[in-house]
Design a protein around this motif. Structure first.
Motif, PDB file in Angstrom:
ATOM      1  N   TYR A  30       0.849  -1.198   0.000  1.00 51.98           N
ATOM      2  CA  TYR A  30       0.000   0.000   0.000  1.00 51.98           C
ATOM      3  C   TYR A  30       0.883   1.246   0.000  1.00 51.98           C
ATOM      4  N   TYR A  31       1.860   1.282   0.901  1.00 50.05           N
ATOM      5  CA  TYR A  31       2.753   2.450   0.962  1.00 50.05           C
ATOM      6  C   TYR A  31       3.667   2.526  -0.264  1.00 50.05           C
ATOM      7  N   ASP A  32       4.078   1.386  -0.784  1.00 49.88           N
ATOM      8  CA  ASP A  32       4.876   1.385  -2.012  1.00 49.88           C
ATOM      9  C   ASP A  32       4.094   2.030  -3.157  1.00 49.88           C
ATOM     10  N   ALA A  33       2.822   1.712  -3.251  1.00 51.89           N
ATOM     11  CA  ALA A  33       1.985   2.268  -4.316  1.00 51.89           C
ATOM     12  C   ALA A  33       1.813   3.780  -4.160  1.00 51.89           C
ATOM     13  N   LEU A  34       1.948   4.287  -2.944  1.00 56.17           N
ATOM     14  CA  LEU A  34       1.867   5.733  -2.700  1.00 56.17           C
ATOM     15  C   LEU A  34       3.220   6.427  -2.866  1.00 56.17           C
ATOM     16  N   THR A  35       4.218   5.675  -3.295  1.00 55.32           N
ATOM     17  CA  THR A  35       5.586   6.174  -3.422  1.00 55.32           C
ATOM     18  C   THR A  35       6.078   6.710  -2.076  1.00 55.32           C
ATOM     19  N   GLN A  38      10.088   4.742   2.451  1.00 52.99           N
ATOM     20  CA  GLN A  38      10.511   4.510   3.839  1.00 52.99           C
ATOM     21  C   GLN A  38       9.451   3.702   4.599  1.00 52.99           C
ATOM     22  N   MET A  39       8.204   4.085   4.439  1.00 50.81           N
ATOM     23  CA  MET A  39       7.117   3.347   5.087  1.00 50.81           C
ATOM     24  C   MET A  39       7.021   1.937   4.513  1.00 50.81           C
ATOM     25  N   ALA A  40       7.166   1.823   3.200  1.00 48.63           N
ATOM     26  CA  ALA A  40       7.127   0.495   2.589  1.00 48.63           C
ATOM     27  C   ALA A  40       8.245  -0.374   3.150  1.00 48.63           C
ATOM     28  N   ALA A  41       9.445   0.150   3.211  1.00 49.93           N
ATOM     29  CA  ALA A  41      10.582  -0.624   3.723  1.00 49.93           C
ATOM     30  C   ALA A  41      10.365  -1.030   5.174  1.00 49.93           C
ATOM     31  N   LEU A  42       9.832  -0.120   5.974  1.00 48.68           N
ATOM     32  CA  LEU A  42       9.560  -0.441   7.372  1.00 48.68           C
ATOM     33  C   LEU A  42       8.615  -1.631   7.469  1.00 48.68           C
ATOM     34  N   VAL A  83      -3.504   7.136   4.923  1.00 47.99           N
ATOM     35  CA  VAL A  83      -2.205   6.639   5.402  1.00 47.99           C
ATOM     36  C   VAL A  83      -2.222   6.254   6.875  1.00 47.99           C
ATOM     37  N   ILE A  84      -3.256   6.658   7.596  1.00 50.37           N
ATOM     38  CA  ILE A  84      -3.355   6.324   9.018  1.00 50.37           C
ATOM     39  C   ILE A  84      -3.853   4.893   9.225  1.00 50.37           C
ATOM     40  N   GLU A  85      -4.828   4.473   8.448  1.00 47.35           N
ATOM     41  CA  GLU A  85      -5.479   3.174   8.656  1.00 47.35           C
ATOM     42  C   GLU A  85      -4.523   1.981   8.701  1.00 47.35           C
ATOM     43  N   PRO A  86      -3.528   1.885   7.816  1.00 46.66           N
ATOM     44  CA  PRO A  86      -2.636   0.723   7.899  1.00 46.66           C
ATOM     45  C   PRO A  86      -1.847   0.668   9.207  1.00 46.66           C
ATOM     46  N   VAL A  87      -1.422   1.810   9.694  1.00 46.83           N
ATOM     47  CA  VAL A  87      -0.653   1.830  10.943  1.00 46.83           C
ATOM     48  C   VAL A  87      -1.567   1.518  12.121  1.00 46.83           C
ATOM     49  N   ALA A  88      -2.783   2.042  12.099  1.00 46.66           N
ATOM     50  CA  ALA A  88      -3.742   1.715  13.153  1.00 46.66           C
ATOM     51  C   ALA A  88      -4.035   0.218  13.156  1.00 46.66           C
ATOM     52  N   ALA A  89      -4.166  -0.368  11.973  1.00 52.05           N
ATOM     53  CA  ALA A  89      -4.384  -1.816  11.871  1.00 52.05           C
ATOM     54  C   ALA A  89      -3.173  -2.588  12.392  1.00 52.05           C
ATOM     55  N   ALA A  90      -1.992  -2.090  12.102  1.00 48.20           N
ATOM     56  CA  ALA A  90      -0.764  -2.750  12.582  1.00 48.20           C
ATOM     57  C   ALA A  90      -0.681  -2.688  14.103  1.00 48.20           C
ATOM     58  N   LEU A  91      -1.020  -1.558  14.691  1.00 51.49           N
ATOM     59  CA  LEU A  91      -0.998  -1.436  16.147  1.00 51.49           C
ATOM     60  C   LEU A  91      -2.015  -2.382  16.775  1.00 51.49           C
ATOM     61  N   GLU A 152       7.821  10.277   5.868  1.00 54.82           N
ATOM     62  CA  GLU A 152       8.987   9.587   5.312  1.00 54.82           C
ATOM     63  C   GLU A 152      10.277  10.035   6.011  1.00 54.82           C
ATOM     64  N   ASP A 153      10.404  11.331   6.242  1.00 57.63           N
ATOM     65  CA  ASP A 153      11.597  11.849   6.923  1.00 57.63           C
ATOM     66  C   ASP A 153      11.712  11.285   8.335  1.00 57.63           C
TER      67      ASP A 153
END
Length: 174
Positions: A30-35, A38-42, A83-91, A152-153
């Motif tokens: 998902y993050y890779d598709a948004l370019t 850093q988030m994708a790699a994480l 961009v919030i939903e994937p991290v909320a799901a991960a938590l 990303e930063d």
């Protein structure tokens, strides 16, 4: 020999860890598709860690003379509204895993299965780190939801990757 109740639940946990692996791959793409590399790699790294956790559990069962079972898995969630939903799901996923790890430890202790209890201690430590990491990331992503570069930063600055942990259980096949 591990307690039968522990073996049964650890086999279930192997499925949970592989499901977490797939969910993190879905989040990474998902993050890779948004370019957002850093988030994708994480999240690709998180996926690898979950796979490794499953394989540590497989190795433990093999070492304890039990047969691991690898279950079929449901498809991961792939659609996210922002961009919030994937991290909320991960938590939320990390919270569930923490409960599962604590339950496994309780089962080992209730059955006087001291070797399995000791095996679970590394996972308890790992879950403390994972909850902290995802909580912090959720705060940053929520605060900066409209500024992908800021997210990303932060990830580039804060996520230095994990060092090899010499106390980690052995990974099957590694």
């Amino acid at each position: 020999m591990a307690a039968p109740a522990f073996v049964e639940r650890l086999n279930e946990q192997i499925g949970h860890e592989f499901a977490a692996h797939q969910q993190y791959v879905a989040i990474a793409t998902y993050y890779d598709a948004l370019t957002m590399p850093q988030m994708a790699a994480l999240f690709y790294q998180q996926a690898q860690e979950e796979r490794d956790h499953a394989m540590m559990m497989v190795q433990y069962l093999l070492d304890a003379d039990h047969t691991p079972t690898i279950p079929a898995l449901p498809a991961p969630r792939v659609d996210f509204g922002d961009v919030i939903e994937p991290v909320a799901a991960a938590l939320e996923q990390e919270r569930r895993v923490t409960e599962q790890i604590n339950d496994l430890t309780r089962i080992a202790r209730d059955n006087n299965d001291f070797a399995s209890d000791q095996f679970m201690q590394w996972f308890i430590k790992e879950q403390v780190e994972e909850l902290s990491k995802m909580s912090d990331l959720l705060a940053v992503v929520t605060r900066s939801k409209d500024d992908y570069e800021r997210i990303e930063d932060w990830v580039a600055r804060e996520d230095q990757g994990g060092e090899s942990d010499p106390t980690a259980p052995r990974i099957a096949g590694a």
